[in-house]
Write a protein that holds these residues in place. Sequence first.
Motif, PDB file in Angstrom:
ATOM      1  N   ASP A  38      36.014  39.260  67.645  1.00 36.85           N
ATOM      2  CA  ASP A  38      37.272  38.621  67.278  1.00 36.85           C
ATOM      3  C   ASP A  38      37.184  38.133  65.833  1.00 36.85           C
ATOM      4  OD1 ASP A  38      38.547  38.836  69.869  1.00 36.85           O
ATOM      5  OD2 ASP A  38      37.095  37.336  70.549  1.00 36.85           O
ATOM      6  N   ALA A  39      38.066  38.647  64.997  1.00 39.79           N
ATOM      7  CA  ALA A  39      38.049  38.332  63.567  1.00 39.79           C
ATOM      8  C   ALA A  39      39.245  37.458  63.200  1.00 39.79           C
ATOM      9  CB  ALA A  39      38.062  39.611  62.735  1.00 39.79           C
ATOM     10  N   THR A  40      39.011  36.508  62.294  1.00 41.49           N
ATOM     11  CA  THR A  40      40.064  35.662  61.737  1.00 41.49           C
ATOM     12  C   THR A  40      40.019  35.782  60.216  1.00 41.49           C
ATOM     13  OG1 THR A  40      39.867  34.089  63.566  1.00 41.49           O
ATOM     14  CG2 THR A  40      40.986  33.334  61.584  1.00 41.49           C
ATOM     15  N   ILE A  41      41.147  36.096  59.616  1.00 40.41           N
ATOM     16  CA  ILE A  41      41.240  36.283  58.164  1.00 40.41           C
ATOM     17  C   ILE A  41      42.238  35.279  57.612  1.00 40.41           C
ATOM     18  CG2 ILE A  41      41.741  37.917  56.315  1.00 40.41           C
ATOM     19  CD1 ILE A  41      41.272  40.162  58.448  1.00 40.41           C
ATOM     20  N   ARG A  42      41.804  34.502  56.638  1.00 40.30           N
ATOM     21  CA  ARG A  42      42.674  33.531  55.975  1.00 40.30           C
ATOM     22  C   ARG A  42      43.045  34.041  54.588  1.00 40.30           C
ATOM     23  NH1 ARG A  42      43.157  28.267  56.834  1.00 40.30           N
ATOM     24  NH2 ARG A  42      44.849  28.631  55.371  1.00 40.30           N
ATOM     25  N   ILE A  43      44.341  34.043  54.285  1.00 36.38           N
ATOM     26  CA  ILE A  43      44.854  34.422  52.970  1.00 36.38           C
ATOM     27  C   ILE A  43      45.686  33.256  52.465  1.00 36.38           C
ATOM     28  CG2 ILE A  43      46.251  36.070  51.674  1.00 36.38           C
ATOM     29  CD1 ILE A  43      45.677  38.128  53.848  1.00 36.38           C
ATOM     30  N   VAL A  44      45.221  32.607  51.406  1.00 37.68           N
ATOM     31  CA  VAL A  44      45.878  31.399  50.900  1.00 37.68           C
ATOM     32  C   VAL A  44      46.083  31.531  49.397  1.00 37.68           C
ATOM     33  CG1 VAL A  44      45.748  28.899  50.683  1.00 37.68           C
ATOM     34  CG2 VAL A  44      44.805  30.012  52.710  1.00 37.68           C
ATOM     35  N   GLU A  45      47.313  31.284  48.944  1.00 34.97           N
ATOM     36  CA  GLU A  45      47.634  31.320  47.514  1.00 34.97           C
ATOM     37  C   GLU A  45      47.680  29.897  46.968  1.00 34.97           C
ATOM     38  OE1 GLU A  45      51.238  32.744  44.502  1.00 34.97           O
ATOM     39  OE2 GLU A  45      51.271  33.299  46.637  1.00 34.97           O
ATOM     40  N   THR A  46      46.934  29.693  45.863  1.00 34.50           N
ATOM     41  CA  THR A  46      46.897  28.393  45.199  1.00 34.50           C
ATOM     42  C   THR A  46      46.943  28.595  43.690  1.00 34.50           C
ATOM     43  OG1 THR A  46      45.547  27.485  46.998  1.00 34.50           O
ATOM     44  CG2 THR A  46      45.618  26.232  44.942  1.00 34.50           C
ATOM     45  N   ASP A  47      47.983  28.066  43.053  1.00 29.41           N
ATOM     46  CA  ASP A  47      48.122  28.125  41.592  1.00 29.41           C
ATOM     47  C   ASP A  47      47.977  29.550  41.055  1.00 29.41           C
ATOM     48  OD1 ASP A  47      48.424  25.367  41.553  1.00 29.41           O
ATOM     49  OD2 ASP A  47      46.264  25.016  41.334  1.00 29.41           O
ATOM     50  N   GLY A  48      48.629  30.491  41.693  1.00 34.80           N
ATOM     51  CA  GLY A  48      48.640  31.864  41.203  1.00 34.80           C
ATOM     52  C   GLY A  48      47.437  32.698  41.606  1.00 34.80           C
ATOM     53  N   THR A  49      46.486  32.112  42.290  1.00 33.49           N
ATOM     54  CA  THR A  49      45.298  32.847  42.754  1.00 33.49           C
ATOM     55  C   THR A  49      45.296  32.857  44.281  1.00 33.49           C
ATOM     56  OG1 THR A  49      44.020  32.187  40.818  1.00 33.49           O
ATOM     57  CG2 THR A  49      42.783  32.969  42.724  1.00 33.49           C
ATOM     58  N   THR A  50      45.062  34.028  44.849  1.00 31.73           N
ATOM     59  CA  THR A  50      45.036  34.170  46.304  1.00 31.73           C
ATOM     60  C   THR A  50      43.598  34.348  46.765  1.00 31.73           C
ATOM     61  OG1 THR A  50      47.235  35.162  46.351  1.00 31.73           O
ATOM     62  CG2 THR A  50      45.825  35.533  48.261  1.00 31.73           C
ATOM     63  N   TYR A  51      43.191  33.526  47.700  1.00 33.84           N
ATOM     64  CA  TYR A  51      41.829  33.530  48.223  1.00 33.84           C
ATOM     65  C   TYR A  51      41.825  34.153  49.626  1.00 33.84           C
ATOM     66  CZ  TYR A  51      41.110  30.199  44.447  1.00 33.84           C
ATOM     67  OH  TYR A  51      41.053  29.595  43.218  1.00 33.84           O
ATOM     68  N   VAL A  52      40.805  34.966  49.884  1.00 30.14           N
ATOM     69  CA  VAL A  52      40.664  35.633  51.182  1.00 30.14           C
ATOM     70  C   VAL A  52      39.302  35.285  51.764  1.00 30.14           C
ATOM     71  CG1 VAL A  52      40.659  37.834  52.411  1.00 30.14           C
ATOM     72  CG2 VAL A  52      42.103  37.543  50.385  1.00 30.14           C
ATOM     73  N   ASP A  53      39.292  34.751  52.961  1.00 31.06           N
ATOM     74  CA  ASP A  53      38.059  34.455  53.678  1.00 31.06           C
ATOM     75  C   ASP A  53      38.172  34.982  55.096  1.00 31.06           C
ATOM     76  OD1 ASP A  53      36.128  32.777  51.994  1.00 31.06           O
ATOM     77  OD2 ASP A  53      38.046  31.775  51.645  1.00 31.06           O
ATOM     78  N   MET A  54      37.013  35.197  55.723  1.00 32.36           N
ATOM     79  CA  MET A  54      37.020  35.874  57.022  1.00 32.36           C
ATOM     80  C   MET A  54      35.883  35.366  57.892  1.00 32.36           C
ATOM     81  SD  MET A  54      36.927  39.999  57.665  1.00 32.36           S
ATOM     82  CE  MET A  54      36.995  40.707  59.309  1.00 32.36           C
ATOM     83  N   ARG A  55      36.116  35.357  59.187  1.00 24.22           N
ATOM     84  CA  ARG A  55      35.102  35.024  60.197  1.00 24.22           C
ATOM     85  C   ARG A  55      35.198  36.043  61.321  1.00 24.22           C
ATOM     86  NH1 ARG A  55      31.901  31.073  62.574  1.00 24.22           N
ATOM     87  NH2 ARG A  55      32.157  30.729  64.815  1.00 24.22           N
ATOM     88  N   SER A  56      34.039  36.466  61.838  1.00 23.27           N
ATOM     89  CA  SER A  56      33.987  37.428  62.928  1.00 23.27           C
ATOM     90  C   SER A  56      32.978  36.948  63.970  1.00 23.27           C
ATOM     91  CB  SER A  56      33.605  38.817  62.406  1.00 23.27           C
ATOM     92  OG  SER A  56      33.559  39.765  63.453  1.00 23.27           O
ATOM     93  N   VAL A  57      33.396  36.961  65.238  1.00 21.89           N
ATOM     94  CA  VAL A  57      32.566  36.453  66.329  1.00 21.89           C
ATOM     95  C   VAL A  57      32.510  37.493  67.443  1.00 21.89           C
ATOM     96  CG1 VAL A  57      32.208  34.597  68.007  1.00 21.89           C
ATOM     97  CG2 VAL A  57      33.291  34.094  65.801  1.00 21.89           C
TER      98      VAL A  57
END
Length: 289
Positions: A234-253
């Motif tokens: 089961d994977a969870t992917i976070r996509i968050v935009e802050t001040d013009g930059t988009t960050y991508v992080d992920m977790r897999s279990v």
Amino acid sequence: MAGHYLTRRSRSATWAWNLSIFALALLPISVAFFRLHVLDQAALSLSLLLAGGIAALGLLLALFAILLIWRGGARGGGRAVAALMAGCIAAVPFLGAAYLFSKYPNGHSAETTGMRQALAETAAPVAPISTLDGVLVGRNFQATASTVYQAARAALEKSGMTLVDVQTPEMLRPQGPDLGVSGTVTVPIPTLRDSLNLDEDEDETSDDPYADLDSDDYTIRAVGYVPLFGFPSDATIRIVETDGTTYVDMRSVSRNLERDLGQNRRLIQGFLSRLDEAMKIEEGITPDS
């Protein structure tokens, strides 16, 4: 006076050949039966352990037969060497699993550093970071979150992962009375027919409820699968935009495994690599072939 000498055939060479071939055949049969749901996970483990034991016994018998043939001159040297080669081939998957176990002895999950920090803030349990491969680093792009989200959808598809759900802050429903009820009126207010979209030629993308989401914060849930065995993660992917930059992080279990042998790390690394390629396409850059 002429003499005639009889040389006997080595029985150990024949037994070594039979055992090695049986172990070599048992491996794909076990995996095939598991994928067809004939065997459960416990039965698969026992079947693989049996195949490993038989392969080890075949290797020992092959070495013993070669030693006897070398010293006593018995027949069956070719069969003994063939048994040794078949046993070595059967032992390769177990040697690979032993190497991965030594490299990743604990844990059944993996996450990028940004996701790890978020989990630490919520007091969620996280696995220790492997020092052999280092930490997993997420991605950041000088692009809108919606652009990265579309690239992530393409990366999921190329990774063979199945999309389960997408959440955005805008999708959260406010707490209150049911829709269609106003004030003290208990009868739902009817929806005007003219307000409905009854166009039969509607775009095919309308069947995908997650196709045109526009937000600066996405949480994607997906399922990835272990190659060959098909164990789900089961994977969870976070996509968050802050001040013009988009960050991508992920977790897999891993859903069913206590030790993943680094599979969740490889799943994350594969997704992030495909995300880089998808972002190049979104930005109009043709990836190198």
